[in-house]
Design a protein around this motif. Structure first.
Motif, mmCIF file in Angstrom:
data_model
loop_
_atom_site.group_PDB
_atom_site.id
_atom_site.type_symbol
_atom_site.label_atom_id
_atom_site.label_comp_id
_atom_site.label_asym_id
_atom_site.label_seq_id
_atom_site.Cartn_x
_atom_site.Cartn_y
_atom_site.Cartn_z
ATOM 1 N N THR A 1 17.355 16.156 -19.113
ATOM 2 C CA THR A 1 17.455 14.688 -19.108
ATOM 3 C C THR A 1 16.268 14.045 -19.820
ATOM 4 O OG1 THR A 1 16.235 14.350 -17.012
ATOM 5 C CG2 THR A 1 18.609 14.807 -16.862
ATOM 6 N N PHE B 1 15.827 10.063 -20.646
ATOM 7 C CA PHE B 1 14.916 9.388 -19.726
ATOM 8 C C PHE B 1 13.787 8.706 -20.482
ATOM 9 C CE2 PHE B 1 10.819 9.617 -17.543
ATOM 10 C CZ PHE B 1 11.056 8.736 -16.503
ATOM 11 N N LYS C 1 19.112 12.345 -10.221
ATOM 12 C CA LYS C 1 19.856 12.894 -11.353
ATOM 13 C C LYS C 1 18.961 13.017 -12.581
ATOM 14 C CE LYS C 1 24.058 12.339 -14.102
ATOM 15 N NZ LYS C 1 25.280 11.516 -14.320
ATOM 16 N N GLU C 2 18.312 11.919 -12.956
ATOM 17 C CA GLU C 2 17.410 11.938 -14.109
ATOM 18 C C GLU C 2 15.997 12.373 -13.716
ATOM 19 O OE1 GLU C 2 18.731 8.508 -17.189
ATOM 20 O OE2 GLU C 2 17.889 7.798 -15.294
#
Length: 391
Positions: A149, A153, A188-189
């Motif tokens: 990510t 991000f 998640k990120e």
């Protein structure tokens, strides 16, 4: 009465009424919910007065309450304040000075060694003075960037216009008041995780591995919110056979929800009191056991400084006894050649080095690493870690 005197009186009353039975943040939130007359600026100012008061611990206990509140505000803040200008202008003129100069200005009214009166029980490598000073500084907020990510991000981070620094490639440092959920998808990120919590498994990373051991079957026996399990999931590129356990059903329920967000779908879990005599593990022995034990939490008190005022020194032994029971119950479920990781967020040697000595005396384990991960020089939490291999 000026609004500044009103702030001081309100803060003094809050401090007097607070009994430490709930976190200070919850106590104050409840107070402001019941007292709608306080606007956002009022709440911010009163909260700062209360938190700073608890940051100086047992120091200055001999001075009147409102003087101690102002003294704490002077020590913990570094920008000019209308409140301090109105009530103690000579301090406001020195507000941006170093802490050492501020200590000198306060003289005998403030003795740093009184702030944290448990220095004699600290772990062996801790600098007691530096640790005490760290209470006067608000810790930072740390994020860990999840694998795969990073690019997305970082684009979001640049677009956010937030002030930040990046440490060790995947750790982002923000001010503590940042509302990260406004900008990023948590779990998640990125994971909200203190700097040293991100470092506890560095020895499992391929570039740092100095020994061979099967790194597949993992039991996180005091899983709590599951942050360390997610870290292991990321380090091992998702190729782990994970079991998590905790004594609290509500914690396991929250963990399920967090794992789902993190993409951790396949794992076993159970609810049990692993401290209890006669505990039996319902799953096969593991190659790695992570034992992040219940502890005093003293390495995190700069985030919850109210605990300085309500901590009972006798609880150090109580926690140490519990930690010995837990490790005694879980280590037998470690495979030969497996790795046992003992973790606390405590700064007390009775919970740290003394438990390590107990483990070595009781089990046929080899100590691979023992370290106090100091956070007091990084605006982070302090943690203790010991890594063992079963012979």
């Amino acid at each position: 009465m000026s609004r500044f005197h009103s702030y001081m009186n309100t803060a003094e009353q809050l401090i007097k009424n607070y009994k430490g039975d709930v976190p200070l943040a919850i106590f104050m939130r409840s107070f402001f919910s019941a007292n709608k007359k306080f606007g956002s600026k009022d709440r911010k100012q009163i909260s700062a007065l209360c938190y700073n008061y608890f940051r100086i611990g047992s120091a200055a206990n001999g001075v009147p309450p409102q003087e101690k509140i102002l003294m704490a505000f002077f020590l913990c803040e570094n920008e000019s304040s209308d409140l301090l200008e109105a009530l103690m202008p000579e301090w406001n003129q020195q507000i941006n000075q170093s802490l050492q100069i501020k200590f000198q200005l306060l003289g005998s009214k403030f003795i740093l060694s009184d702030l944290f009166p448990f220095a004699g029980r600290l772990s062996e490598t801790i600098d007691a003075e530096k640790f005490s000073i760290s209470f006067l500084v608000q810790p930072d907020l740390f994020l860990r960037i999840r694998p795969k990510t990073r690019l997305g991000f970082l684009k979001k981070l640049e677009k956010s216009k937030l002030e930040y620094t990046i440490k060790d490639d995947d750790c982002v440092v923000l001010t503590n008041s940042t509302n990260v959920e406004e900008y990023f998808t948590i779990d998640k990120e990125v994971i909200i995780q203190d700097y040293n919590s991100q470092k506890v498994f560095d020895f499992f990373k391929p570039q740092n591995a100095t020994y061979e051991t099967p790194l597949t079957t993992i039991w996180d026996c005091c899983a709590a919110s599951g942050g360390k399990s997610i870290l292991l999931f990321d380090i091992f590129n998702q190729r782990i056979d994970l079991t998590v356990s905790d004594i609290r059903p509500s914690i396991i329920l929250n963990l399920h929800q967090r794992f789902n967000k993190a993409g951790l779908k396949s794992y076993k879990y159970f609810i049990a009191d692993i401290e209890k005599t006669g505990f039996e593990h319902p799953v096969e022995p593991s190659s790695i056991i992570v034992c992040d034990v219940p502890c005093t939490g003293s390495g995190t008190w700069a985030r919850t400084p109210e605990q300085l005022a309500f901590f009972k020194e006798d609880s150090i032994k109580d926690f140490s006894d519990r930690q010995k029971k837990i490790t005694t119950n879980v280590i037998p479920y470690l495979k030969p050649g497996g790795t046992f990781v003992y973790i606390t967020c405590s700064v007390f040697k009775e919970e740290n080095e003394e438990v390590v000595r107990f483990i070595l005396s009781k089990f046929d384990l080899e100590l691979l690493r023992m370290e106090l991960l100091k956070g007091y020089d990084k605006k982070a939490d302090s943690m203790f870690i010991a890594v063992f291999r079963k012979k």
